[in-house]
Design a protein around this motif. Structure first.
Motif, PDB file in Angstrom:
ATOM      1  N   LEU A   1       0.829  -1.195   0.000  1.00 12.13           N
ATOM      2  CA  LEU A   1       0.000   0.000   0.000  1.00 12.13           C
ATOM      3  C   LEU A   1       0.862   1.243   0.000  1.00 12.13           C
ATOM      4  CD1 LEU A   1      -0.482   1.458   3.155  1.00 12.13           C
ATOM      5  CD2 LEU A   1      -1.206  -0.888   3.513  1.00 12.13           C
ATOM      6  N   ASN A   2       0.332   2.280  -0.581  1.00 14.03           N
ATOM      7  CA  ASN A   2       1.002   3.571  -0.613  1.00 14.03           C
ATOM      8  C   ASN A   2       0.276   4.504   0.346  1.00 14.03           C
ATOM      9  OD1 ASN A   2       0.984   6.519  -2.207  1.00 14.03           O
ATOM     10  ND2 ASN A   2       2.970   5.534  -2.075  1.00 14.03           N
ATOM     11  N   LEU A   3       1.038   5.144   1.209  1.00 18.57           N
ATOM     12  CA  LEU A   3       0.472   6.068   2.184  1.00 18.57           C
ATOM     13  C   LEU A   3       1.093   7.438   1.967  1.00 18.57           C
ATOM     14  CD1 LEU A   3      -1.202   6.639   4.798  1.00 18.57           C
ATOM     15  CD2 LEU A   3       0.845   5.990   6.093  1.00 18.57           C
ATOM     16  N   SER A   4       0.255   8.428   1.707  1.00 18.23           N
ATOM     17  CA  SER A   4       0.752   9.775   1.456  1.00 18.23           C
ATOM     18  C   SER A   4      -0.133  10.789   2.160  1.00 18.23           C
ATOM     19  CB  SER A   4       0.779  10.057  -0.053  1.00 18.23           C
ATOM     20  OG  SER A   4       1.287  11.350  -0.312  1.00 18.23           O
ATOM     21  N   PHE A   5       0.484  11.772   2.784  1.00 19.72           N
ATOM     22  CA  PHE A   5      -0.273  12.851   3.421  1.00 19.72           C
ATOM     23  C   PHE A   5       0.617  14.081   3.513  1.00 19.72           C
ATOM     24  CE2 PHE A   5       1.519  10.032   6.634  1.00 19.72           C
ATOM     25  CZ  PHE A   5       2.194  10.888   7.482  1.00 19.72           C
ATOM     26  N   VAL A   6      -0.011  15.236   3.703  1.00 17.35           N
ATOM     27  CA  VAL A   6       0.710  16.513   3.749  1.00 17.35           C
ATOM     28  C   VAL A   6       0.781  16.997   5.191  1.00 17.35           C
ATOM     29  CG1 VAL A   6       0.692  18.927   3.003  1.00 17.35           C
ATOM     30  CG2 VAL A   6       0.018  17.120   1.405  1.00 17.35           C
ATOM     31  N   MET A   7       1.959  17.475   5.581  1.00 13.37           N
ATOM     32  CA  MET A   7       2.160  17.991   6.933  1.00 13.37           C
ATOM     33  C   MET A   7       2.437  19.490   6.874  1.00 13.37           C
ATOM     34  SD  MET A   7       4.797  15.177   8.521  1.00 13.37           S
ATOM     35  CE  MET A   7       6.049  15.616   7.312  1.00 13.37           C
ATOM     36  N   GLN A   8       1.898  20.205   7.849  1.00 14.12           N
ATOM     37  CA  GLN A   8       2.218  21.618   8.022  1.00 14.12           C
ATOM     38  C   GLN A   8       3.119  21.742   9.257  1.00 14.12           C
ATOM     39  OE1 GLN A   8       1.351  23.982   5.897  1.00 14.12           O
ATOM     40  NE2 GLN A   8       0.020  22.686   4.637  1.00 14.12           N
ATOM     41  N   LEU A   9       4.359  22.127   9.029  1.00 12.64           N
ATOM     42  CA  LEU A   9       5.315  22.295  10.121  1.00 12.64           C
ATOM     43  C   LEU A   9       5.564  23.791  10.287  1.00 12.64           C
ATOM     44  CD1 LEU A   9       7.857  19.431   9.310  1.00 12.64           C
ATOM     45  CD2 LEU A   9       5.708  19.328  10.587  1.00 12.64           C
ATOM     46  N   THR A  10       4.912  24.370  11.252  1.00 19.59           N
ATOM     47  CA  THR A  10       4.921  25.821  11.397  1.00 19.59           C
ATOM     48  C   THR A  10       6.104  26.358  12.180  1.00 19.59           C
ATOM     49  OG1 THR A  10       3.505  25.621  13.354  1.00 19.59           O
ATOM     50  CG2 THR A  10       2.407  25.933  11.232  1.00 19.59           C
ATOM     51  N   GLU A  11       6.797  25.484  12.914  1.00 20.58           N
ATOM     52  CA  GLU A  11       7.917  25.938  13.737  1.00 20.58           C
ATOM     53  C   GLU A  11       9.241  25.472  13.132  1.00 20.58           C
ATOM     54  OE1 GLU A  11       7.322  24.576  17.719  1.00 20.58           O
ATOM     55  OE2 GLU A  11       5.235  25.276  17.794  1.00 20.58           O
ATOM     56  N   PRO A  12      10.242  26.357  13.092  1.00 25.73           N
ATOM     57  CA  PRO A  12      11.546  25.985  12.532  1.00 25.73           C
ATOM     58  C   PRO A  12      12.155  24.738  13.179  1.00 25.73           C
ATOM     59  CG  PRO A  12      11.430  28.352  12.850  1.00 25.73           C
ATOM     60  CD  PRO A  12      10.187  27.771  13.487  1.00 25.73           C
TER      61      PRO A  12
ATOM     62  N   THR B   1       4.503  13.616   2.524  1.00 28.67           N
ATOM     63  CA  THR B   1       5.053  12.290   2.814  1.00 28.67           C
ATOM     64  C   THR B   1       4.556  11.305   1.773  1.00 28.67           C
ATOM     65  OG1 THR B   1       3.219  11.535   4.185  1.00 28.67           O
ATOM     66  CG2 THR B   1       4.946  12.803   5.275  1.00 28.67           C
ATOM     67  N   ASP B   2       5.335  10.288   1.512  1.00 26.91           N
ATOM     68  CA  ASP B   2       4.959   9.278   0.521  1.00 26.91           C
ATOM     69  C   ASP B   2       5.670   7.984   0.908  1.00 26.91           C
ATOM     70  OD1 ASP B   2       3.728   8.219  -1.695  1.00 26.91           O
ATOM     71  OD2 ASP B   2       5.060   9.163  -3.163  1.00 26.91           O
ATOM     72  N   PHE B   3       4.930   7.076   1.526  1.00 27.33           N
ATOM     73  CA  PHE B   3       5.511   5.840   2.046  1.00 27.33           C
ATOM     74  C   PHE B   3       5.072   4.640   1.203  1.00 27.33           C
ATOM     75  CE2 PHE B   3       4.902   8.585   5.817  1.00 27.33           C
ATOM     76  CZ  PHE B   3       6.219   8.681   6.256  1.00 27.33           C
ATOM     77  N   ASN B   4       6.007   3.757   0.938  1.00 26.87           N
ATOM     78  CA  ASN B   4       5.713   2.482   0.279  1.00 26.87           C
ATOM     79  C   ASN B   4       5.777   1.381   1.340  1.00 26.87           C
ATOM     80  OD1 ASN B   4       5.277   0.541  -1.735  1.00 26.87           O
ATOM     81  ND2 ASN B   4       7.471   0.274  -2.077  1.00 26.87           N
ATOM     82  N   ILE B   5       4.612   0.839   1.686  1.00 28.52           N
ATOM     83  CA  ILE B   5       4.523  -0.185   2.734  1.00 28.52           C
ATOM     84  C   ILE B   5       4.277  -1.538   2.063  1.00 28.52           C
ATOM     85  CG2 ILE B   5       3.351  -0.903   4.851  1.00 28.52           C
ATOM     86  CD1 ILE B   5       2.384   2.001   5.142  1.00 28.52           C
ATOM     87  N   ARG B   6       5.133  -2.489   2.350  1.00 24.20           N
ATOM     88  CA  ARG B   6       4.989  -3.823   1.763  1.00 24.20           C
ATOM     89  C   ARG B   6       5.037  -4.871   2.876  1.00 24.20           C
ATOM     90  NH1 ARG B   6       9.410  -4.623  -2.639  1.00 24.20           N
ATOM     91  NH2 ARG B   6       7.899  -6.011  -3.609  1.00 24.20           N
ATOM     92  N   VAL B   7       4.280  -5.936   2.687  1.00 25.71           N
ATOM     93  CA  VAL B   7       4.233  -7.014   3.667  1.00 25.71           C
ATOM     94  C   VAL B   7       4.569  -8.320   2.960  1.00 25.71           C
ATOM     95  CG1 VAL B   7       2.856  -8.165   5.440  1.00 25.71           C
ATOM     96  CG2 VAL B   7       2.390  -5.763   4.879  1.00 25.71           C
ATOM     97  N   PHE B   8       5.516  -9.053   3.539  1.00 24.46           N
ATOM     98  CA  PHE B   8       5.974 -10.317   2.968  1.00 24.46           C
ATOM     99  C   PHE B   8       5.785 -11.463   3.957  1.00 24.46           C
ATOM    100  CE2 PHE B   8       8.709  -6.893   1.336  1.00 24.46           C
ATOM    101  CZ  PHE B   8       8.528  -7.034  -0.030  1.00 24.46           C
ATOM    102  N   GLN B   9       5.697 -12.662   3.408  1.00 22.47           N
ATOM    103  CA  GLN B   9       5.742 -13.895   4.191  1.00 22.47           C
ATOM    104  C   GLN B   9       6.735 -14.850   3.570  1.00 22.47           C
ATOM    105  OE1 GLN B   9       1.596 -15.290   4.654  1.00 22.47           O
ATOM    106  NE2 GLN B   9       1.931 -15.153   6.860  1.00 22.47           N
TER     107      GLN B   9
END
Length: 277
Positions: free
Chosen positions: A223-234, A267-275
């Motif tokens: 599965l691909n997981l992607s979301f946007v973050m707002q980082l307001t503090e340096p 963010t853009d994560f590639n999550i894979r599950v193996f057996q």
């Protein structure tokens, strides 16, 4: 109690009076924080391998603010779903190969609190600073300083292995997993933190994902997981930067400019599950 394998002779270690020892007389003291150092001197590539104290502190501060909570939730869901297939077992094991300061393992542990089964959570990292921090905050879990290329675990002992942005030996993962165990991997997908690349490079390119199935495994989920973050503090932006390779590759001038000006990150994560096959 037997959990770890001796890095010197591969016999199992037994815990007695805060000392892990094997039948061949090799022994490893439990540190005051509760972890054990199983990284032999000849397996170190530097005096203090892995993330330094500043990087570990930055990662803990960033993760504990919840910015990567969707990733923690996705991993927890994968493992709790796996638990449904193991209802006939009363004792299970979850291992984090490259656990850092223990955040993700703790998130998975919390998601399993209602499960009617005992789960032993353990992990390792090559960074002593990370393991110290993990063991001190999460005393119910077990931690060691060791290499992901030489897992100090018995053969076929783990129901799940988690690996987030950490290198490892696929053969070692295969060795320690039970036949019905799962290996959860998380790696950057094409656009992970692309804003960093745009700020640091003249010609930013998408991250190239490797989707080859490791030998000895079958892929059961992706599965691909992607979301946007707002980082307001340096400081939040600097903490995130310290979690990436860009912290080492970029010039000081470009890093300062990035921390001062960027606020939105993808963010853009590639999550894979193996057996095991």
């Amino acid at each position: 109690m037997s959990l770890w394998k001796c890095p010197s002779c591969s016999n199992m270690l037994l815990l007695n009076n805060k000392v892990w020892a094997c039948d061949n007389g090799h022994s490893y003291d439990v540190a005051k924080e509760g972890y054990v150092n199983l990284l032999l001197a000849q397996h170190k590539n530097s005096k203090q391998p892995g993330d330094n104290k500043q990087m570990v502190n930055g990662r803990r501060a960033f993760l504990e603010q919840g910015f990567y909570q969707p990733l923690a939730d996705a991993i927890s869901t994968i493992f709790t779903q796996h638990l449904e297939t193991l209802k006939d077992q009363t004792q299970l094991s979850f291992f984090d190969a490259g656990c850092g300061e223990g955040y993700y393992m703790d998130q998975v542990s919390q998601s399993c609190q209602q499960a009617d089964v005992h789960i032993e959570f353990s992990g390792l990292d090559i960074s002593k600073f990370a393991v110290q921090k993990a063991a001190k905050k999460y005393p119910k879990n077990h931690f060691s300083v060791a290499s992901t290329y030489q897992l100090p675990l018995a053969n076929h002992s783990q129901d799940a292995v988690l690996q987030i942005f950490a290198p490892s030996s696929e053969l070692e993962i295969l060795r320690v997993l039970k036949s019905n165990g799962i290996w959860i991997t998380v790696n950057p997908a094409a656009n992970h933190l692309f804003e960093f690349k745009q700020a640091l490079y003249d010609k930013p390119a998408e991250h190239k994902m490797e989707n080859v199935t490791p030998q000895g495994f079958v892929q059961i989920e992706q599965l691909n997981l992607s979301f946007v973050m707002q980082l307001t503090e340096p400081q939040q932006r600097e903490n995130l930067l310290m979690m990436t390779p860009y912290y080492w590759s970029a010039t000081q001038e470009k890093k300062q400019k990035l921390v001062a000006n960027l606020e939105q990150f993808t963010t853009d994560f590639n999550i894979r599950v193996f057996q095991p096959e």
